[in-house]
Design an enzyme around this catalytic site. Sequence first.
Site, short mmCIF file in Angstrom:
data_model
loop_
_atom_site.label_atom_id
_atom_site.label_comp_id
_atom_site.label_asym_id
_atom_site.label_seq_id
_atom_site.Cartn_x
_atom_site.Cartn_y
_atom_site.Cartn_z
N GLU A 123 0.80 -1.22 0.00
CA GLU A 123 0.00 0.00 0.00
C GLU A 123 0.84 1.28 0.00
O GLU A 123 0.56 2.23 -0.74
CB GLU A 123 -0.90 -0.04 1.25
CG GLU A 123 -1.99 0.97 1.26
CD GLU A 123 -2.19 1.53 2.66
OE1 GLU A 123 -3.03 2.42 2.79
OE2 GLU A 123 -1.51 1.08 3.60
N ASP A 147 0.82 -9.57 4.14
CA ASP A 147 -0.47 -9.32 4.82
C ASP A 147 -1.68 -9.56 3.91
O ASP A 147 -2.81 -9.65 4.39
CB ASP A 147 -0.53 -7.88 5.34
CG ASP A 147 0.48 -7.61 6.44
OD1 ASP A 147 1.27 -8.52 6.76
OD2 ASP A 147 0.49 -6.49 6.97
#
Length: 368
Positions: A123, A147
Amino acid sequence: MTIKIGVLTGGGDCPGLNPAIKWVVKTALDSRLSKERQGTFQVVGIREGWRGIAAIDARSQDDVSQYIVPLDEEIVRTWDRYGGTNLGTSRFNPFNPKDDRSEQLLDNLKHLAIDCLVVIGGEDTLGVAYKLSTMGIKVVGIPKTIDKDLEGTDYTLGFESAVQVITEEIDRLRTTAGSHKRIFVVETMGRQAGWLALEGGESSGAYIILIPELDFEIDRINELLLEGRTKGTRYDIVVVSEGAKPKGGKEFVRKQGQDSFGHALLGGVGECLAVEIERGTGLETRSISLSHLQRGGAPCAYDRRMGRYFGIAAVDLIVKEEFGKMVSYRNGEITAVSLEEAIGKIRTVDISTHYDTERYNGRRTFLR
Ligand code: F6P
């Protein structure tokens, strides 16, 4: 016309990055494919993520070779077998409000004559890529993070290798836990999303799985553990995500402070939970944090394949001049989404469909 591609890896490392880099290079430099294309490609690797392109002064040409390395098919030939990233990585944010290096970055791109970037990251790294794309830089993204919390894709590189580590380590813990009739609390990574704990816990058959998406109640955990013992269980494995927290409480922080993207450094929930479980149940309880072991080692077969597919697809986007996009895996197909769609929001576990809130475990029904 020769197009110069710069490839970089940013954020936390993981297995799957080297296969992706290899296949960006192989696809870009493929002489058979070049016949179908308008121009030819050249690829350079940018070392240490965004730092490698923002911390240098390309005008002076002095330290450039330290960070910018030419890549060819022979150099990357064996890379898909290796974990980590052979280009190095960093959590360097060129748009850090406390130390903004974005102008230097843009200037360096120009002076190094890099026409477009392949950015492999999660991200934060892809957030920088998105900002650059809004400033006119030609960028394509490849999703990676153990993740598995990026929007716009069902898979991110590194996840399955990390799940494999969790499964193998829990297999090892089982024999010692069983011999001593102990409870083991295993802390996994996963800051805001519980995918690693959930799927790692499911793969290893954990009795309890705690994720950030549902705040846990210690009394309920102890009740479940004691209930198990009355049914004859000798030992228990409790998997907890580093971002999980008790109802009404806060996340556990490993170290005060934040990284340059503003994230707290989480850790410690497993240890505290073990103390609370032992206190509440009277059963001997130990804890272990798998920490960076989850990001170590060689990529599993799936990450080698996905790295390959994502690397190839990234070059496809460049050939088609579809910039500002991230390659993605959706509903069983390799596809692409806009970078904008991939960032700004975390993909978390939907507890109403993927989690058993009563048992603190994976779902027990699929076809209802
Ligand atoms: O972002 C991926 C991740 O693995 C998180 O789950 C974890 O909190 C973080 O990286 C740890 O990062 P570092 O390597 O900087 O300690």
